[in-house]
Design a protein around this motif. Structure first.
Motif, mmCIF file in Angstrom:
data_model
loop_
_atom_site.group_PDB
_atom_site.id
_atom_site.type_symbol
_atom_site.label_atom_id
_atom_site.label_comp_id
_atom_site.label_asym_id
_atom_site.label_seq_id
_atom_site.Cartn_x
_atom_site.Cartn_y
_atom_site.Cartn_z
ATOM 1 N N ASN A 230 3.291 6.168 8.131
ATOM 2 C CA ASN A 230 2.593 5.402 9.166
ATOM 3 C C ASN A 230 2.479 3.931 8.794
ATOM 4 O O ASN A 230 2.626 3.052 9.640
ATOM 5 C CB ASN A 230 1.205 5.988 9.429
ATOM 6 N N LEU A 231 2.214 3.672 7.540
ATOM 7 C CA LEU A 231 2.109 2.280 7.077
ATOM 8 C C LEU A 231 3.444 1.559 7.206
ATOM 9 O O LEU A 231 3.509 0.401 7.608
ATOM 10 C CB LEU A 231 1.619 2.225 5.633
ATOM 11 N N PHE B 33 0.840 -1.192 0.000
ATOM 12 C CA PHE B 33 0.000 0.000 0.000
ATOM 13 C C PHE B 33 0.880 1.247 0.000
ATOM 14 O O PHE B 33 0.647 2.195 -0.773
ATOM 15 C CB PHE B 33 -0.950 -0.016 1.192
ATOM 16 N N ALA B 34 1.908 1.260 0.839
ATOM 17 C CA ALA B 34 2.820 2.408 0.902
ATOM 18 C C ALA B 34 3.490 2.647 -0.456
ATOM 19 O O ALA B 34 3.654 3.798 -0.882
ATOM 20 C CB ALA B 34 3.866 2.205 1.990
ATOM 21 N N HIS B 35 3.844 1.566 -1.140
ATOM 22 C CA HIS B 35 4.457 1.685 -2.472
ATOM 23 C C HIS B 35 3.494 2.381 -3.445
ATOM 24 O O HIS B 35 3.890 3.296 -4.175
ATOM 25 C CB HIS B 35 4.851 0.304 -3.001
ATOM 26 N N PHE B 36 2.243 1.962 -3.454
ATOM 27 C CA PHE B 36 1.265 2.577 -4.343
ATOM 28 C C PHE B 36 0.992 4.025 -3.960
ATOM 29 O O PHE B 36 0.740 4.863 -4.828
ATOM 30 C CB PHE B 36 -0.032 1.756 -4.374
ATOM 31 N N LEU B 37 1.052 4.327 -2.683
ATOM 32 C CA LEU B 37 0.895 5.717 -2.259
ATOM 33 C C LEU B 37 2.036 6.582 -2.803
ATOM 34 O O LEU B 37 1.815 7.723 -3.224
ATOM 35 C CB LEU B 37 0.835 5.820 -0.736
ATOM 36 N N MET B 38 3.242 6.032 -2.822
ATOM 37 C CA MET B 38 4.370 6.792 -3.368
ATOM 38 C C MET B 38 4.221 6.975 -4.880
ATOM 39 O O MET B 38 4.617 8.009 -5.430
ATOM 40 C CB MET B 38 5.695 6.107 -3.037
ATOM 41 N N GLN B 39 3.625 5.992 -5.545
ATOM 42 C CA GLN B 39 3.330 6.139 -6.973
ATOM 43 C C GLN B 39 2.318 7.275 -7.158
ATOM 44 O O GLN B 39 2.443 8.095 -8.073
ATOM 45 C CB GLN B 39 2.761 4.843 -7.546
ATOM 46 N N LEU C 188 -2.355 17.169 -0.767
ATOM 47 C CA LEU C 188 -2.464 15.734 -1.018
ATOM 48 C C LEU C 188 -1.120 15.037 -0.832
ATOM 49 O O LEU C 188 -1.050 13.975 -0.201
ATOM 50 C CB LEU C 188 -3.001 15.513 -2.432
ATOM 51 N N CYS C 189 -0.061 15.615 -1.345
ATOM 52 C CA CYS C 189 1.270 15.020 -1.197
ATOM 53 C C CYS C 189 1.655 14.897 0.274
ATOM 54 O O CYS C 189 2.215 13.873 0.682
ATOM 55 C CB CYS C 189 2.318 15.835 -1.955
ATOM 56 N N ALA C 190 1.382 15.917 1.054
ATOM 57 C CA ALA C 190 1.707 15.869 2.483
ATOM 58 C C ALA C 190 0.928 14.760 3.178
ATOM 59 O O ALA C 190 1.484 13.999 3.989
ATOM 60 C CB ALA C 190 1.417 17.217 3.139
ATOM 61 N N LYS C 191 -0.351 14.629 2.850
ATOM 62 C CA LYS C 191 -1.181 13.595 3.483
ATOM 63 C C LYS C 191 -0.781 12.194 3.018
ATOM 64 O O LYS C 191 -0.776 11.251 3.815
ATOM 65 C CB LYS C 191 -2.653 13.859 3.196
ATOM 66 N N ILE C 192 -0.451 12.057 1.758
ATOM 67 C CA ILE C 192 -0.001 10.762 1.239
ATOM 68 C C ILE C 192 1.298 10.351 1.916
ATOM 69 O O ILE C 192 1.459 9.209 2.340
ATOM 70 C CB ILE C 192 0.174 10.811 -0.298
ATOM 71 N N THR C 193 2.232 11.275 2.034
ATOM 72 C CA THR C 193 3.518 10.992 2.678
ATOM 73 C C THR C 193 3.313 10.564 4.124
ATOM 74 O O THR C 193 3.921 9.587 4.580
ATOM 75 C CB THR C 193 4.440 12.224 2.601
ATOM 76 N N ALA C 194 2.447 11.264 4.833
ATOM 77 C CA ALA C 194 2.187 10.923 6.236
ATOM 78 C C ALA C 194 1.584 9.523 6.356
ATOM 79 O O ALA C 194 2.009 8.730 7.210
ATOM 80 C CB ALA C 194 1.261 11.953 6.865
#
Length: 123
Positions: free
Chosen positions: A118-119, A66-72, A108-114
């Motif tokens: 956490n993940l 999930f974290a990987h896809f969030l970085m994508q 959005l980038c800040a929230k995705i990074t956070a």
């Protein structure tokens, strides 16, 4: 949207990304017709990719995936920002037009990074 069936539908970042993608579609509608398969398409695909990566990642079997896809997704948000800069430089948008999307992308980038942090930190 009516009834919710999937976990990603509960995520704030998902809803923010859908709003941002819709705004990208609105502001890119005025791009020149000869850009339909160029910058317009690339910008819209990048914006859509954010929402799709969030959704796909949430359905994966591990937090790491999930974290990987969030970085994508975050990378696609950066791509949107870059494409908007190019659209301004080419005169397709005024400098003011993409500001709402850029603010959305930054948030959005800040929230995705956070969330990704956490993940990754969770056992």
């Amino acid at each position: 949207m009516g009834q919710r069936f999937f976990g990603f539908e509960k995520l704030d970042i998902y809803h923010l990304s859908v709003e941002m993608a819709a705004e990208v579609y609105r502001i890119s509608a005025a791009f020149p017709a000869d850009e339909r398969f160029g910058l317009t398409n690339q910008l819209r695909r990048a914006a859509t990719s954010i929402t799709l990566n969030i959704a796909e990642g949430s359905g994966r079997d591990s937090r790491k995936d999930f974290a990987h896809f969030l970085m994508q997704a975050r990378g696609s948000a950066y791509e949107v920002a870059s494409a908007l800069d190019l659209a301004v430089r080419l005169g397709y948008l005024t400098p003011e037009q993409p500001q709402e999307v850029l603010v959305q992308a930054h948030t959005l980038c800040a929230k995705i990074t956070a969330l990704a942090r956490n993940l990754k930190a969770a056992p």
